[in-house]
Design a protein around this motif. Structure first.
Motif, PDB file in Angstrom:
ATOM      1  N   LEU A   1       2.952 -11.904   5.299  1.00 42.28           N
ATOM      2  CA  LEU A   1       3.248 -10.769   4.432  1.00 42.28           C
ATOM      3  C   LEU A   1       4.559 -10.119   4.873  1.00 42.28           C
ATOM      4  O   LEU A   1       4.729  -9.766   6.054  1.00 42.28           O
ATOM      5  CB  LEU A   1       2.108  -9.749   4.493  1.00 42.28           C
ATOM      6  N   TRP A   2       5.462  -9.955   3.915  1.00 40.74           N
ATOM      7  CA  TRP A   2       6.759  -9.337   4.166  1.00 40.74           C
ATOM      8  C   TRP A   2       6.877  -8.067   3.328  1.00 40.74           C
ATOM      9  O   TRP A   2       6.325  -7.969   2.237  1.00 40.74           O
ATOM     10  CB  TRP A   2       7.891 -10.285   3.773  1.00 40.74           C
ATOM     11  N   SER A   3       7.631  -7.097   3.824  1.00 43.30           N
ATOM     12  CA  SER A   3       7.900  -5.883   3.055  1.00 43.30           C
ATOM     13  C   SER A   3       9.377  -5.540   3.146  1.00 43.30           C
ATOM     14  O   SER A   3      10.051  -5.861   4.144  1.00 43.30           O
ATOM     15  CB  SER A   3       7.053  -4.705   3.556  1.00 43.30           C
ATOM     16  N   ARG A   4       9.866  -4.900   2.103  1.00 46.75           N
ATOM     17  CA  ARG A   4      11.267  -4.516   2.044  1.00 46.75           C
ATOM     18  C   ARG A   4      11.438  -3.180   2.751  1.00 46.75           C
ATOM     19  O   ARG A   4      10.817  -2.177   2.376  1.00 46.75           O
ATOM     20  CB  ARG A   4      11.717  -4.419   0.589  1.00 46.75           C
ATOM     21  N   GLU A   5      12.267  -3.153   3.759  1.00 44.54           N
ATOM     22  CA  GLU A   5      12.478  -1.961   4.574  1.00 44.54           C
ATOM     23  C   GLU A   5      13.763  -1.253   4.154  1.00 44.54           C
ATOM     24  O   GLU A   5      14.794  -1.897   3.924  1.00 44.54           O
ATOM     25  CB  GLU A   5      12.570  -2.333   6.066  1.00 44.54           C
ATOM     26  N   ALA A   6      13.672   0.072   4.049  1.00 48.11           N
ATOM     27  CA  ALA A   6      14.879   0.854   3.749  1.00 48.11           C
ATOM     28  C   ALA A   6      15.843   0.764   4.915  1.00 48.11           C
ATOM     29  O   ALA A   6      15.449   0.732   6.080  1.00 48.11           O
ATOM     30  CB  ALA A   6      14.517   2.307   3.473  1.00 48.11           C
ATOM     31  N   HIS A   7      17.135   0.704   4.605  1.00 45.94           N
ATOM     32  CA  HIS A   7      18.152   0.587   5.637  1.00 45.94           C
ATOM     33  C   HIS A   7      19.299   1.510   5.269  1.00 45.94           C
ATOM     34  O   HIS A   7      19.471   1.894   4.117  1.00 45.94           O
ATOM     35  CB  HIS A   7      18.632  -0.863   5.745  1.00 45.94           C
ATOM     36  N   GLY A   8      20.098   1.874   6.228  1.00 45.92           N
ATOM     37  CA  GLY A   8      21.193   2.817   6.015  1.00 45.92           C
ATOM     38  C   GLY A   8      22.129   2.393   4.906  1.00 45.92           C
ATOM     39  O   GLY A   8      22.416   1.210   4.723  1.00 45.92           O
TER      40      GLY A   8
ATOM     41  N   TYR B   1       0.819  -1.212   0.000  1.00 43.45           N
ATOM     42  CA  TYR B   1       0.000   0.000   0.000  1.00 43.45           C
ATOM     43  C   TYR B   1       0.854   1.265   0.000  1.00 43.45           C
ATOM     44  O   TYR B   1       0.481   2.277  -0.582  1.00 43.45           O
ATOM     45  CB  TYR B   1      -0.923   0.009   1.229  1.00 43.45           C
ATOM     46  N   ASP B   2       2.021   1.210   0.657  1.00 45.23           N
ATOM     47  CA  ASP B   2       2.879   2.393   0.743  1.00 45.23           C
ATOM     48  C   ASP B   2       3.891   2.466  -0.389  1.00 45.23           C
ATOM     49  O   ASP B   2       4.800   3.302  -0.367  1.00 45.23           O
ATOM     50  CB  ASP B   2       3.598   2.432   2.096  1.00 45.23           C
ATOM     51  N   GLY B   3       3.762   1.587  -1.387  1.00 41.45           N
ATOM     52  CA  GLY B   3       4.636   1.645  -2.540  1.00 41.45           C
ATOM     53  C   GLY B   3       5.900   0.830  -2.442  1.00 41.45           C
ATOM     54  O   GLY B   3       6.699   0.797  -3.386  1.00 41.45           O
ATOM     55  N   ARG B   4       6.108   0.127  -1.332  1.00 39.32           N
ATOM     56  CA  ARG B   4       7.312  -0.691  -1.190  1.00 39.32           C
ATOM     57  C   ARG B   4       7.107  -2.070  -1.812  1.00 39.32           C
ATOM     58  O   ARG B   4       5.988  -2.499  -2.059  1.00 39.32           O
ATOM     59  CB  ARG B   4       7.684  -0.838   0.287  1.00 39.32           C
TER      60      ARG B   4
END
Length: 343
Positions: free
Chosen positions: A277-284, A261-264
């Motif tokens: 359900l898994w989502s790709r999280e931004a990381h440093g 839903y948030d575009g990820r």
């Protein structure tokens, strides 16, 4: 100071009618068809380009009109609304065809001929617009050597498009796969009417799966058969990369990619009676990690018995789409559909 006279009552009534019609549910196109048949004025209003644009801008998210489900003799259109593609026979069967993708109001089909079909009876790939009943035959792919595995996706070609009303515009078809030497990608442009030069990258030691792809930003993602990684194809740079997934306790897993839903980028896996359900999280540093965002307990939601169901993850509402089972691939067809009638 002179005061402008009020608009005539007929103009106010027409504006009021338009405001009412704009709020008709997009998942039930038959209601707009019924309104267009009331009189010539309403027909001209509903079929006008201005109304179609306002209708899409108001509702924003295109509704789920149906599902393209691959089964034994071919792909079947299973309605999830009152919409039925014109020209399809009773039962919605596209005999001899398999769905590969559905996006931006278009469906990508591949020819999987029955045994009694004449050689070269149909092109290998076709892009179909179910609402307008238009199809575009694609030229044969110039691949060499022949692939061990491949998959394909279709998408709108217009830069910056909001995809609310782009079904009739130019599109791209991206084919990715593996052969004996490497993984590769070809891009077809409807504007050029031809396939571009292939891109290639190191062999991933896996094969591309015939499973739904996902579009996130300017990149397409395709699943591998082992379910331990996904193939990323960047539409801008034409570069490919392999993105690793969280390890499975079984060594392999069947995954379904999705745009969250948030575009990820996200994906789903199933284990016994639950969907994870898994989502790709931004990381440093530009890297990314995967996070488990939700577990859906199916035994608490689904009724007893077999069937094909859709689940609204926001409301947990369950809808039975079909009593048939045994589909080998399911692709949601989501699009706005307003009537095209003579006024």
């Amino acid at each position: 100071m002179a005061v402008d006279p009020p608009p005539p009552a007929s103009a106010l009534m027409e504006e009021l009618v338009e405001e009412v019609l704009l709020r008709f549910p997009p998942a039930d196109p038959s209601r707009l068809v019924g309104a267009a048949l009331v009189c010539r004025r309403w027909c001209a209003l509903v079929t006008g380009a201005g109304f179609r644009r306002r209708f899409r801008e108001l509702h924003r998210a295109p509704p789920l009109l149906g599902l393209l489900c691959n089964a034994g003799p071919g792909a079947r259109f299973v309605p999830a609304s009152a919409f039925r593609p014109p020209g399809l026979p009773a039962g919605g069967l596209l005999r001899g065809w398999r769905a590969l993708d559905a996006r931006h109001g278009r469906v990508l089909l591949r020819w999987n001929p029955p045994r009694d079909a004449a050689p070269g009876a149909c092109p290998a790939l076709v892009v179909w617009d179910p609402a307008a009943d238009r199809r575009r035959d694609l030229p044969p792919l110039p691949w060499a050597p022949y692939p061990y595995s491949w998959n394909a996706a279709v998408l709108c070609a217009a830069a910056g498009c909001d995809h609310l009303d782009c079904c009739g515009g130019h599109f791209l078809v991206v084919v990715v796969g593996t052969n004996s030497k490497e993984m590769f990608a070809y891009v077809y442009s409807s504007e050029a009417g031809a396939w571009g030069e292939p891109a290639s990258a190191r062999h991933p030691n896996d094969n591309v799966d015939f499973a739904p792809s996902a579009l996130v930003g300017n990149a397409l993602y395709f699943a591998f058969q082992m379910g331990t990684a996904v193939l990323e194809y960047n539409l801008g740079t034409r570069e490919m990369a392999v993105i690793r997934l969280p390890p499975s306790p079984y060594g392999w897993q069947r995954i379904v990619l999705a745009t969250m839903y948030d575009g990820r980028l996200g994906f789903a896996t199933a284990d016994k009676s639950a969907i994870y359900l898994w989502s790709r999280e931004a990381h440093g540093g530009g890297d990314a990690l995967w996070a488990l965002t939700r577990a859906v307990e199916l035994d608490k939601l689904l009724p007893a018995g077999d069937g094909l169901f859709s689940i609204d993850l926001k409301s947990n509402r369950v809808t039975e789409v079909s009593k048939d089972i045994g589909f080998s691939g399911i692709f949601p067809y989501m699009s706005f559909h307003t009537p095209v009638l003579s006024s």
